[in-house]
Design a protein around this motif. Structure first.
Motif, PDB file in Angstrom:
ATOM      1  N   GLU A  63     -16.820   8.325  15.120  1.00 32.69           N
ATOM      2  CA  GLU A  63     -16.743   8.146  16.768  1.00 32.69           C
ATOM      3  C   GLU A  63     -17.899   7.051  16.983  1.00 32.69           C
ATOM      4  O   GLU A  63     -17.705   6.091  17.857  1.00 32.69           O
ATOM      5  N   ALA A  77      -9.493  15.566  15.738  1.00 37.76           N
ATOM      6  CA  ALA A  77     -10.590  15.944  16.132  1.00 37.76           C
ATOM      7  C   ALA A  77     -11.145  17.427  16.456  1.00 37.76           C
ATOM      8  O   ALA A  77     -11.750  17.981  16.027  1.00 37.76           O
ATOM      9  N   LEU A 108     -16.994  13.410  11.850  1.00 39.78           N
ATOM     10  CA  LEU A 108     -16.508  13.347  13.193  1.00 39.78           C
ATOM     11  C   LEU A 108     -17.341  12.362  13.775  1.00 39.78           C
ATOM     12  O   LEU A 108     -16.950  11.475  14.557  1.00 39.78           O
ATOM     13  N   GLU A 109     -18.775  12.677  13.791  1.00 39.55           N
ATOM     14  CA  GLU A 109     -19.711  11.981  14.563  1.00 39.55           C
ATOM     15  C   GLU A 109     -19.763  10.436  14.154  1.00 39.55           C
ATOM     16  O   GLU A 109     -19.833   9.547  14.999  1.00 39.55           O
ATOM     17  N   LEU A 129     -10.354  19.961  13.827  1.00 38.95           N
ATOM     18  CA  LEU A 129     -11.398  19.897  12.708  1.00 38.95           C
ATOM     19  C   LEU A 129     -12.599  20.539  13.264  1.00 38.95           C
ATOM     20  O   LEU A 129     -13.478  21.043  12.602  1.00 38.95           O
ATOM     21  N   SER A 130     -12.687  20.124  14.441  1.00 42.75           N
ATOM     22  CA  SER A 130     -14.086  20.880  15.107  1.00 42.75           C
ATOM     23  C   SER A 130     -13.894  22.428  15.100  1.00 42.75           C
ATOM     24  O   SER A 130     -15.082  22.861  15.006  1.00 42.75           O
ATOM     25  N   LEU A 149     -11.630  11.896   4.765  1.00 41.20           N
ATOM     26  CA  LEU A 149     -12.106  11.356   6.319  1.00 41.20           C
ATOM     27  C   LEU A 149     -12.993  10.377   6.379  1.00 41.20           C
ATOM     28  O   LEU A 149     -13.149   9.376   7.166  1.00 41.20           O
ATOM     29  N   ASP A 185     -18.375  17.935  10.806  1.00 46.63           N
ATOM     30  CA  ASP A 185     -19.098  17.457  11.954  1.00 46.63           C
ATOM     31  C   ASP A 185     -19.633  16.127  11.726  1.00 46.63           C
ATOM     32  O   ASP A 185     -19.520  15.312  12.800  1.00 46.63           O
ATOM     33  N   ALA A 190      -9.593  11.348  11.122  1.00 46.03           N
ATOM     34  CA  ALA A 190     -10.567  12.201  11.635  1.00 46.03           C
ATOM     35  C   ALA A 190     -10.563  12.234  13.224  1.00 46.03           C
ATOM     36  O   ALA A 190     -10.677  13.394  13.898  1.00 46.03           O
ATOM     37  N   LEU A 191     -10.407  11.050  13.729  1.00 40.03           N
ATOM     38  CA  LEU A 191     -10.257  11.117  15.389  1.00 40.03           C
ATOM     39  C   LEU A 191      -9.046  11.560  15.848  1.00 40.03           C
ATOM     40  O   LEU A 191      -9.143  12.136  16.854  1.00 40.03           O
ATOM     41  N   TYR A 235      -7.593  12.168  22.396  1.00 37.86           N
ATOM     42  CA  TYR A 235      -7.895  11.399  21.459  1.00 37.86           C
ATOM     43  C   TYR A 235      -6.945  10.412  20.718  1.00 37.86           C
ATOM     44  O   TYR A 235      -7.002  10.758  19.345  1.00 37.86           O
ATOM     45  N   SER A 279      -5.328  17.331  21.965  1.00 38.96           N
ATOM     46  CA  SER A 279      -6.370  16.212  20.823  1.00 38.96           C
ATOM     47  C   SER A 279      -5.478  15.112  21.004  1.00 38.96           C
ATOM     48  O   SER A 279      -6.019  14.089  21.026  1.00 38.96           O
TER      49      SER A 279
END
Length: 628
Positions: free
Chosen positions: A507, A482, A503-504, A485-486, A471, A500, A478-479, A419, A415
């Motif tokens: 992004e 990611a 995170l979205e 966390l996912s 976050l 979720d 968060a990124l 990312y 990750s």
């Protein structure tokens, strides 16, 4: 089957101190003996040997055992090999399990007579006129006289029948069966080793069971190294070169080095590094790994710095992964490109080799770097392929706990690699550029509505709620986390949707400058800010990001820890002793977890409160002393 009565008789006939003092210096202490413990490094003797009681004991590390245990633990022998060696000293016959096994043992013993006789002949040749150029080669390598004698260098003359003539007391079939001669169809057998520098290969009892031969001058079509074939004496997949010498040394150094070939072993010994072994013409096998683990918990595999050395390291790693168990692993050292141990020692000295061994890498680290660098990773498909390869390796690990920990660590590394945090170009250590805050990032109505819906509801757990709020303030964190966390979000029905959505949202923000996610989208009231410093206004943003990363780590650790505790509790009916020990270990980890959480929630907040004070540091300290 050896009866307890027979084993007691064996122990009674062998004087324990006389066996131990062969490798350990003992001093008389009354009716007993004492020494510095051979199983761990110490300056004051705490190791005692009692012939009357028939056991040794170390009050420092707890090592304890009888004469048989000494032979298996300190010498590294198999149990039956230890028993046979002691029985031979005591003049006792080992009970034979069955006639067939007895016949095979007799056959092996007679073949040892062949290989021992061949070894004496090879040594004689080295010091004769025929072996002059072999002796010159050894001198050119800088091998000390002690090393030449210790490792038993010899010479096989350039003849197909010389050995047969020298060993005429043995019949032809024994010469073939021991690997000393080659028999092809109906032709007369001929000597296997011709015009080669010879090295004996010995078992854990020090008996010669096979040979390795090195050519002295390069010749087309001729292998540089030639080993004996597998015989009733010699199984190359179960034998490690020099183990009988390196084993006792490793008990003192708590280290075992594995190099690629026997000449590497000898080069290290010549430089004073005597705890090294080598496989014999094959990749490291499962049996050889088990032999190493009997000596040390994490043997160091030392490979040449070229591509072949890297492939050899990976072959060893893939063999070891299914076998990993608590406390047992491998360490990896890669030599500089184009160098073997002898080259490194000659060019940079023994200290350079010792320093390299001190900086060995873990098995996990080596696995990650090898797969990451195996090919260029330019596209999402390339990166997905890396993740698939890593998980394929993880799936081969049989131990459940180790498999879970490897999965988590490798996914975290993946990750961070796939990312990476986006550059905070709009931020400097002193605040937002120009001393002003930019407008918060704007979300689409759909994402804002989903985050608002996911974040609404009743009471929240303090830690999870703080992470969600954090976050939103620091989407770059968060990124960066990611993947972890996912995985957590998928297991938490209450806070998973909020994570979720965060995170979205992160992004979708402008990559040229990571800004806070808009605060007007209906997220719940954050937890008490005094307990989580990263939620406080005015707290240093870099420190806040560090604290939030720690909070994320704690959040994703909790489910794994609770699941492990549940699994340990479920094992009580089938394995009460093991389950209790595992439960105690996990409870200790849970206490440490809670301590970390408490420290982050209180100490960090206290530091933030202190930083908000208008008093200079000296005056603030004085005020605190007055309050005390």
């Amino acid at each position: 089957m050896l009866s307890p009565q027979w084993l007691d008789e064996l122990r009674a006939r062998v004087t324990l101190s006389s066996v131990i003092m062969r490798t350990t210096k003992l001093q008389r202490a009354g009716r007993e003996w004492k020494a510095c413990c051979p199983f761990h490094n110490e300056k004051t003797p705490s190791f005692t040997v009692s012939d009357e009681k028939g056991f040794y004991h170390c009050f420092g590390c707890g090592a304890h055992g009888d004469v048989i245990r000494w032979m298996t633990d300190q010498r590294g022998l198999e149990f039956m090999d230890a028993v046979k060696e002691l029985a031979a000293e005591a003049g006792m016959d080992v009970p034979r399990p069955d006639p067939v096994a007895a016949q095979q043992a007799e056959r092996r013993a007679s073949l040892v007579d062949v290989t021992e006789a061949a070894q004496k002949w090879f040594v004689q040749n080295l010091h004769g006129e025929a072996g002059q150029h072999a002796a010159d080669y050894l001198r050119s390598r800088g091998f000390k006289k002690r090393i030449v004698e210790q490792f038993g260098f010899g010479y096989a003359p350039d003849s197909k029948v010389a050995l047969k003539g020298a060993l005429s007391d043995f019949d032809e079939q024994m010469l073939v069966e021991s690997g000393m001669q080659i028999s092809v169809d109906d032709k007369a057998p001929y000597d296997r080793f011709r015009d080669r520098l010879m090295l004996p290969i010995q078992d854990t009892r020090g008996r010669v069971i096979a040979f390795g031969g090195r050519i002295l001058e390069s010749r087309d079509g001729v292998a540089k190294y030639l080993n004996s074939p597998d015989t009733p004496l010699f199984d190359k997949g179960r034998t490690l070169y020099n183990l009988h010498r390196a084993g006792p040394v490793s008990r003192q150094s708590d280290r075992m080095i594995v190099v690629e070939g026997y000449m590497d072993v000898i080069a290290l010994a010549n430089a004073g590094i005597e705890d090294a072994v080598a496989p014999l013409g094959t990749a490291l096998t499962e049996m050889q790994i088990e032999l190493l683990w009997r000596m040390v918990d994490a043997p160091i595999l030392c490979f040449d710095g070229d591509n072949a050395g890297q492939r050899a390291a990976m072959r060893a790693i893939t063999r070891a992964l299914p076998m990993l168990r608590p406390g047992k692993s491998l360490q990896i050292v890669r030599l500089p490109a184009g160098m073997d141990p002898d080259d490194l020692i000659n060019e940079r000295g023994p200290a350079a080799m010792a320093d390299l061994l001190q900086r060995s890498s873990s098995l996990l680290e080596t696995l990650w770097l090898f797969e990451r660098d195996a090919q260029v990773l330019e596209t999402p498909e390339d990166k997905a392929g890396l993740k698939a390869r890593l998980l394929a390796h993880v799936d081969t690990i049989e131990n459940q706990d180790i498999r879970s920990l490897y999965r988590r660590d490798l996914l975290d590394r993946f990750s961070a690699f796939a990312y990476p945090p986006r550059e905070r170009s709009a931020f400097s250590g002193k605040g937002w550029q120009g001393g002003k805050k930019s407008a918060p990032g704007k979300l689409s109505p759909e994402v804002a509505a989903r985050l608002r819906s996911a974040s609404s509801g009743g009471a929240r757990g303090e830690l999870a709620g703080a992470v969600v709020a954090g976050l939103l303030r620091f989407p770059d964190v968060a990124l960066a986390h990611a993947e972890a966390l996912s995985h957590y979000a998928a297991s938490d029905p209450k806070f998973g949707p909020a994570i979720d959505s965060a995170l979205e949202a992160a992004e979708m923000l402008d990559p040229d400058g990571i800004l806070p996610i808009s605060g007007d989208i209906g997220q719940p009231a954050p937890p008490d800010k005094t307990r989580f410093a990263f939620l406080q206004e005015g707290y240093d943003p870099d420190c806040a990001r560090e604290d939030l990363a720690e909070a994320v780590s704690l959040l994703v650790e909790r489910p794994a820890l609770e699941a492990a505790l549940s699994a340990a509790t479920a094992r009580f009916e089938t394995d009460p002793e093991g389950a209790f020990a595992e439960q105690q270990r996990l409870l200790k980890l849970k206490l440490e977890f809670e301590a970390r959480l408490g420290q982050m929630a209180s100490n960090r907040a206290a530091r933030a409160a202190s930083s908000d004070s208008d008093l200079p540091p000296a005056e603030l300290q004085a005020e605190e002393q007055q309050m005390d």
